[in-house]
Design a protein around this motif. Structure first.
Motif, PDB file in Angstrom:
ATOM      1  N   UNK A 114      28.301  15.247  63.041  1.00 14.73           N
ATOM      2  CA  UNK A 114      27.077  16.049  62.828  1.00 14.73           C
ATOM      3  C   UNK A 114      26.181  15.417  61.565  1.00 14.73           C
ATOM      4  N   UNK A 115      26.849  14.394  61.037  1.00 14.92           N
ATOM      5  CA  UNK A 115      25.973  13.953  59.976  1.00 14.92           C
ATOM      6  C   UNK A 115      26.710  12.899  59.210  1.00 14.92           C
ATOM      7  N   UNK A 147      21.471  20.406  61.399  1.00 15.19           N
ATOM      8  CA  UNK A 147      22.258  20.206  62.488  1.00 15.19           C
ATOM      9  C   UNK A 147      23.434  20.842  63.077  1.00 15.19           C
ATOM     10  N   UNK A 148      23.898  21.792  62.372  1.00 19.46           N
ATOM     11  CA  UNK A 148      24.943  22.844  63.162  1.00 19.46           C
ATOM     12  C   UNK A 148      23.968  23.726  63.840  1.00 19.46           C
ATOM     13  N   UNK A 152      33.269  20.356  65.453  1.00 21.23           N
ATOM     14  CA  UNK A 152      32.266  19.889  64.789  1.00 21.23           C
ATOM     15  C   UNK A 152      32.748  19.055  63.385  1.00 21.23           C
ATOM     16  N   UNK A 153      32.174  18.015  63.278  1.00 22.75           N
ATOM     17  CA  UNK A 153      32.460  17.291  62.106  1.00 22.75           C
ATOM     18  C   UNK A 153      31.465  16.416  61.400  1.00 22.75           C
ATOM     19  N   UNK A 154      31.806  16.223  60.144  1.00 19.09           N
ATOM     20  CA  UNK A 154      30.853  15.236  59.431  1.00 19.09           C
ATOM     21  C   UNK A 154      31.488  13.885  58.774  1.00 19.09           C
ATOM     22  N   UNK A 155      30.782  12.885  58.519  1.00 17.96           N
ATOM     23  CA  UNK A 155      31.260  11.641  58.238  1.00 17.96           C
ATOM     24  C   UNK A 155      31.414  11.430  56.699  1.00 17.96           C
TER      25      UNK A 155
END
Length: 327
Positions: free
Chosen positions: A37-38, A49-50, A86-89
């Motif tokens: 997501x980002x 984004x969510x 759902x994940x973020x980097x």
């Protein structure tokens, strides 16, 4: 032995998903994928984004669903749907506020990478000249992530910071999308001592297909890629290796520039590429379409893995970690 019905979890993909991508993944037997997501987005941008992902999942609710725990994944599998984690980097979405970890967990975020390509206030990145190790705030974030049911991802994290994070996590951690440095040397890949620590923690490394960190040999065919998986098993053990392709969907040069430079520099940055390899890396030769992931099960069987071992590598190891972390 051939796996008649592939069941695949992918530890990380990114890019612009749409119904065609979802349908192709399902056609290949993928039933759970962690989506990005980002990368550099702040808290408000991350919340936006969510909301976009919630709208996308709602518009395609007949074939996908957002998963909050292992039971949700099981339900999606039983219904023939694709479960989305759902994940973020990057952890910049927390904005140095420890309470935001729980807040984003309540909004459905289940995977967060501690650092992306740069040092942040949690710890060091794989591309920094000197890896600082895990900061005090980083230790607090890991403790909070453990408590909130959020998976600690260490893929772009520096090796020293990764080892510190493994030590401080009370739950299994993940290297969602990387390879063994001893098999293909690259700053983004992980040294054997890191993979041994991951093994001892009960975590999983998702073997990547991204050409810049995988190499032309392992990208040349699914059998070559499964050779890399087998050699990773020799290092980390059969219970600690999975799939984490780092597949990017529908990305443009503008997307690539954002991933590499964000807002932190005016100059060029090449990420996992180089000054002589500046563009978008072509996909693995065998992985032209998302559905081609369905080839992996048979490829692993041809490498000599039995049906139970294939199941661990394609989905079982990820499911074990997700259940331990999310419930």
């Amino acid at each position: 032995m051939s796996a008649a019905k592939p069941l695949i979890y992918d530890g990380l993909q990114c890019g612009h998903f749409d119904r065609a991508v979802f349908e192709s993944l399902l056609k290949g037997g993928v039933r759970c994928v962690t989506v990005t997501l980002g990368f550099w987005e702040n808290a408000i941008e991350s919340m936006e984004s969510i909301t976009r992902w919630r709208a996308l999942a709602r518009a395609n609710s007949d074939i996908v669903s957002i998963a909050l725990n292992s039971g949700d994944i099981d339900r999606a599998v039983s219904e023939g749907k694709l479960a989305l984690l759902l994940g973020f980097q990057n952890a910049v979405l927390f904005e140095s506020r420890i309470a935001f970890v729980e807040l984003f967990a309540d909004m459905g975020v289940r995977v967060v990478q501690l650092t992306y390509n740069n040092q942040n206030d949690l710890g060091g990145s794989c591309y920094e000249e000197h890896d600082s190790g895990l900061a005090r705030y980083g230790k607090e974030v890991i403790r909070e992530m453990n408590a909130c049911g959020m998976l600690v991802d260490l893929s772009h994290v520096g090796n020293r910071t990764t080892l510190d994070a493994v030590k401080h996590s009370q739950k299994p951690v993940a290297i969602s999308h990387a390879n063994a440095d001893s098999l293909f040397p690259h700053k983004r890949n992980k040294t054997d001592d890191v993979l041994h620590a991951l093994r001892d923690n009960g975590g999983v490394i998702g073997c990547a297909t991204y050409r810049n960190i995988t190499g032309n040999h392992y990208c040349a065919s699914v059998d070559n890629w499964c050779e890399m998986v087998a050699r990773t098993v020799d290092i980390a053990g059969i219970d600690h290796v999975g799939i984490g392709t780092d597949r990017s969907h529908n990305t443009t040069v503008k997307d690539l520039d954002w991933m590499r430079t964000g807002r932190w520099t005016r100059g060029p940055d090449y990420g996992a590429g180089s000054a002589t390899n500046t563009g978008k890396a072509p996909p693995a030769d065998w992985f032209k379409e998302p559905e081609n992931l369905g080839l992996v099960s048979d490829g692993l069987a041809r490498r000599g893995f039995n049906a139970a071992e294939v199941a661990k590598l394609t989905h079982g190891n990820w499911h074990r970690v997700y259940k331990a972390v999310f419930g």
